[in-house]
Motif scaffolding. Structure first.
Motif, PDB file in Angstrom:
ATOM      1  N   GLY A  12       0.823  -1.207   0.000  1.00 29.93           N
ATOM      2  CA  GLY A  12       0.000   0.000   0.000  1.00 29.93           C
ATOM      3  C   GLY A  12       0.858   1.258   0.000  1.00 29.93           C
ATOM      4  O   GLY A  12       0.590   2.220  -0.731  1.00 29.93           O
ATOM      5  N   ARG A  13       1.909   1.240   0.800  1.00 26.74           N
ATOM      6  CA  ARG A  13       2.790   2.415   0.857  1.00 26.74           C
ATOM      7  C   ARG A  13       3.507   2.636  -0.477  1.00 26.74           C
ATOM      8  O   ARG A  13       3.626   3.769  -0.950  1.00 26.74           O
ATOM      9  CB  ARG A  13       3.835   2.234   1.956  1.00 26.74           C
ATOM     10  CG  ARG A  13       3.251   2.329   3.346  1.00 26.74           C
ATOM     11  CD  ARG A  13       4.338   2.065   4.359  1.00 26.74           C
ATOM     12  NE  ARG A  13       3.778   1.983   5.710  1.00 26.74           N
ATOM     13  CZ  ARG A  13       4.426   1.482   6.741  1.00 26.74           C
ATOM     14  NH1 ARG A  13       5.652   1.018   6.597  1.00 26.74           N
ATOM     15  NH2 ARG A  13       3.866   1.443   7.930  1.00 26.74           N
ATOM     16  N   VAL A  14       3.978   1.553  -1.063  1.00 26.98           N
ATOM     17  CA  VAL A  14       4.679   1.673  -2.337  1.00 26.98           C
ATOM     18  C   VAL A  14       3.718   2.195  -3.411  1.00 26.98           C
ATOM     19  O   VAL A  14       4.053   3.106  -4.179  1.00 26.98           O
ATOM     20  CB  VAL A  14       5.287   0.317  -2.758  1.00 26.98           C
ATOM     21  CG1 VAL A  14       5.746   0.364  -4.214  1.00 26.98           C
ATOM     22  CG2 VAL A  14       6.450  -0.045  -1.838  1.00 26.98           C
ATOM     23  N   ALA A  15       2.505   1.631  -3.424  1.00 25.56           N
ATOM     24  CA  ALA A  15       1.525   2.060  -4.424  1.00 25.56           C
ATOM     25  C   ALA A  15       1.236   3.548  -4.285  1.00 25.56           C
ATOM     26  O   ALA A  15       1.134   4.274  -5.271  1.00 25.56           O
ATOM     27  CB  ALA A  15       0.236   1.251  -4.276  1.00 25.56           C
ATOM     28  N   ALA A  16       1.124   4.006  -3.027  1.00 24.12           N
ATOM     29  CA  ALA A  16       0.840   5.433  -2.807  1.00 24.12           C
ATOM     30  C   ALA A  16       1.944   6.291  -3.418  1.00 24.12           C
ATOM     31  O   ALA A  16       1.683   7.270  -4.118  1.00 24.12           O
ATOM     32  CB  ALA A  16       0.729   5.705  -1.310  1.00 24.12           C
TER      33      ALA A  16
END
Lengths: 373, 458
Positions: free
Chosen positions: B336-340
């Protein structure tokens, strides 16, 4: 077999008396009534048609109602200790801690103070220190005690207790020795999840507990000043110790009776068992400040938390442990009494209580080369 | 910029928080069919037993959506029009996005057997599953209350939605479940077993394999866990292949029939795994892998521009070269953090997902469990070192190693710091070195006697 974690599922919210149901309100009302009668029996004797606790104490051949309270306290703590061990006793830390705490209270909180006067020694509580036992630094008290007890009270309150908190955290006192903490962790154990975890409650706690500490110090100073200069200054005498509206009497009434007793213990089933320790206890405030500078910490294993919230739910001090675990942040909170329940409840063994001289912020090994948000 | 995130689980919420941290002005909309609030799915079992409340399993305060300026939509997305960057919800409403994150998670794999649709058969994955299972065993929620707006399922849900309220056999029968069954020997299965045991029942536990959870633990380790389960009164049935489920005239479950016989039960939790919750993407042009996972690259990008995926529904590249989802809490969070960051246009390390050495931990009944690296012994040249401790503490230590060093740890009965064990593996430490330094990874609680490896064991 020795197990480290919580064994079997707790049915806390499936039992109404633990979940602010009608039974919880009934228990709270009973406890509050008991403390009101205990503290103000003399004043209420007209309405009560007598002094029921004094009568009961005397018919049990106890010296006064405070010994009756001590006896009831020991019974509640022992029964609560059995309850606690049935729930959490599969861990060695929990077993040892509760056994020591109950033992200390039965011996030093009840038996010795009862026995000492039989040998013409003063009634003295070795397990209490200033500022929790606020009158132990009053010059009036110190001059009346035998020298060895005066030295014990001064060195214990001002040197030994803070020094121990530096090395072991305030838990050495709050969770292994203290009578208030001991009752909270045994008789009060069914209610430990009720302590509020909201940010608002944390804001309140930080103001209230340090305010009480300041008030305790000011009260001690004024009462001490009265001892030395009260005779030459009637105004000082009146403000410090003379009459029902003096700081000494007001402190005893508000802090000693209402906050510690009626609210702190009476409202266990509604506010959780540590509302006194968390919000008002001056000793907890003082040792908490030392703890922040000392060696005690809760170490967080990096990137293993699943945010389930067992740690925060069962923190009796209202610390949102989960928020630290999620961030991989090892931490020391001033309020933490080191009961060990967060580590005990954690299904993934993420948390560990430690005394260590290593730097607090252990470099967490991030699973990704990114700064966590 | 307007980011739409489908799903408010850990991947979606972490992405939303990350976007807010780095782009205070970005519009963020979270769509969820399941729940008004982000909650920890891993904690459902404790709500069932009454150990925690619904509020307790929510990691954020309830005003978090307002405080962070997230728009919340309770609904089901039914189609994606990538050309016009538009989503359609089940009630016909539309939602336009600049960047889209698909974080809709996984859904329980339905039972393939005849009778799987009987009343009394369910799963233990969603909030609605929890509510159903509570009604079967306890007659309803605990004093901690029901989840917020529990009955507000999305009217436009499809019949196959995993977020629909389910009828309980206990209510149709007029009596609570006394003989529950759990089908499927994995983590969700043992959780469903534990909560039944917590209620004081003796559940049947049907496991297809030779032992419990063979993909993670070996026969010796599983024997200990099975012993603990049986000591708690669980009927563990190994190598039982379910053939069909039987019901009565009213459609209530009455029995599980396996290759070894017929077992009378009155409730069954089917826990045979989860599948990506991505049926609605079938015609969208978004590439799915064979199992239905949304194929993503290391920036969590799908094959469609401005469409990303993270968490349980995303199919990522493993270090072994395989392409499939990683259905773990911390991988969902990290993805999720990477996607953000990728949605915000970042590149490089911070916006690149790289799978670390495998690790996980759990508690199996009352036994602590930590695993790191490769422990399955399925490659030539792998050897294992095993030690069983039976003293004040009972534990097993299994270390897998090759000529190049240790490659895996499987540890039961004690607590370990996996990050230290990962360093042993990543540094290619020898078995001798690891045995000498194993205590550095110890993470037992205070007062627990340390693990002592006798000289002859080395």
């Amino acid at each position: 077999m020795d197990l480290q974690g919580q064994n079997g599922l707790l049915s806390t919210y499936r039992e109404g008396f633990r979940a602010r149901g009608a039974a919880a309100w009934l228990i709270a009302a009973t406890l509050v009534s008991f403390y009101v009668v205990l503290y103000w029996e003399d004043r209420l004797s007209g309405a009560l048609g007598g002094r029921p606790l004094t009568w009961l104490a005397e018919s049990l051949h106890l010296r006064n109602r405070w010994y009756l309270y001590g006896f009831l306290y020991c019974v509640a703590m022992s029964a609560g200790g059995v309850y606690y061990l049935r729930r959490h006793g599969n861990s060695r830390y929990n077993r040892t801690r509760i056994a020591v705490n109950v033992g200390v209270q039965v011996v030093f909180g009840f038996t010795l103070p009862f026995v000492m006067p039989l040998f013409e020694a003063p009634e003295f509580y070795f397990s209490y220190f200033w500022p929790l036992k606020y009158d132990y630094l009053y010059p009036q008290t110190l001059t009346q005690l035998p020298t060895y007890l005066s030295v014990y009270a001064v060195v214990g309150g001002l040197v030994a207790a803070p020094a121990m908190a530096y090395f072991f955290g305030k838990r050495w006192y709050c969770s292994w020795v203290c009578g208030c903490g001991g009752l909270a962790n045994t008789f009060g154990d069914p209610y430990r999840h009720l302590t509020s975890k909201s940010t608002a409650s944390w804001r309140f706690e930080r103001v209230s507990i340090h305010s009480v500490l300041v008030i305790a110090i000011v009260t001690t100073a004024l009462v001490g000043a009265d001892f030395f200069w009260g005779e030459s200054s009637p105004r000082l005498h009146a403000a410090a110790t003379g009459g029902p509206l003096s700081v000494k009497e007001l402190y005893g009434f508000v802090v000693g009776s209402i906050l510690a007793g009626v609210i702190g213990t009476g409202l266990y089933p509604l506010l959780g068992p540590r509302s006194w320790c968390r919000n008002f206890c001056p000793m907890a405030a003082l040792l908490g400040l030392v703890q922040k500078l000392g060696r005690y910490r809760i170490t967080v294993k990096p990137d293993m938390c699943i945010s389930c919230g067992n740690c925060s739910t069962y923190c009796e001090m209202g610390i949102d442990v989960r928020s630290y675990a999620q961030r991989n942040e090892s931490f020391t909170r001033a309020s933490c009494v080191g009961c060990g329940m967060c580590a005990h409840m954690c299904p993934r063994g993420v948390l560990k209580l430690e005394n260590s001289s290593a730097p607090r912020q252990r470099a967490a090994r991030a699973s990704l080369p990114i700064v966590s948000g | 910029m307007h980011v739409v995130i489908i799903g408010n689980g850990v991947a979606g919420m972490e992405a939303a928080l990350q976007i807010r941290a780095e782009a205070p002005d970005a519009g963020v909309t979270l769509v969820s069919e399941e729940s008004d609030h982000f909650f920890s799915r891993t904690a459902l079992m404790w709500v069932h037993s009454g150990q925690m409340s619904h509020r307790d399993i929510e990691p954020l305060e309830r005003d978090a959506y307002v405080r962070h300026g997230f728009t919340r939509v309770r609904g089901r997305v039914v189609s994606l029009d990538a050309a016009s960057k538009r989503l359609t919800l089940g009630d016909g409403e539309t939602l336009d996005y600049d960047k889209l994150l698909i974080a809709c998670g996984s859904r329980p794999r339905p039972g393939p057997w005849r009778g799987s649709d009987l009343r009394g058969v369910g799963h233990f994955v969603t909030l609605q599953d929890l509510e159903w299972y509570e009604r079967e065993l306890h007659g309803g929620p605990s004093h901690a209350g029901r989840p917020p707006r529990p009955d507000q399922h999305v009217p436009s849900s499809r019949p196959d939605s995993p977020y629909l309220p389910r009828e309980a056999a206990a209510e149709a029968r007029g009596s609570l479940s006394k003989r529950p069954a759990v089908i499927g020997g994995g983590l969700i299965g043992i959780e469903a077993v534990e909560v039944a045991h917590g209620k004081g029942l003796h559940p049947h536990f049907f496991i297809r394999d030779e032992w419990f959870w063979p993909m993670a633990i070996d026969a010796t380790e599983a024997a200990w866990i099975t012993e603990r389960m049986r000591a708690h009164g669980v009927h563990v049935h190994l190598q039982h292949e379910v053939e069909h489920l039987e019901g009565d005239a009213q459609g209530n479950l009455t029995a599980v029939v396996t290759n070894h016989g017929r077992f009378e039960v009155d409730c069954a939790v089917v826990a045979i795994g989860v599948v990506p919750n991505t049926q609605w993407l079938a015609d969208s042009g978004v590439a799915l892998d064979a199992g239905g996972g949304v194929v993503v690259d290391a920036q969590q990008r799908t094959n469609v521009p401005d469409v990303f995926a993270a968490g349980d529904c995303a199919s990522v590249r493993w270090s072994t070269g395989a392409q499939r989802p990683e259905q773990l809490w911390y991988t969902g969070r990290d993805q999720g953090r990477v996607a953000a960051r990728a949605m915000l246009g970042q590149t490089g390390h911070a916006a690149t997902y790289r799978r670390p050495t495998w690790y996980n931990s759990a508690k199996l009944m009352d036994i602590e469990y930590t695993t790191v690296g490769f422990v399955n012994m399925n490659q030539p040249g792998e050897r294992e070192w095993f030690f069983e401790e039976r003293g004040a503490v009972r534990s097993t230590t299994r270390i897998v190693h090759t000529d190049t060093g240790v490659i895996g740890f499987n540890l039961l009965g004690r607590r370990w710091d996996h990050s230290v064990l990962m360093e042993f593996i990543d540094a290619g430490r020898s078995l001798a070195y690891v045995l000498d330094h194993l205590h550095e990874a110890a993470f037992d609680t205070e007062l627990v006697p340390p693990l002592v490896l006798p000289r002859e064991a080395r």
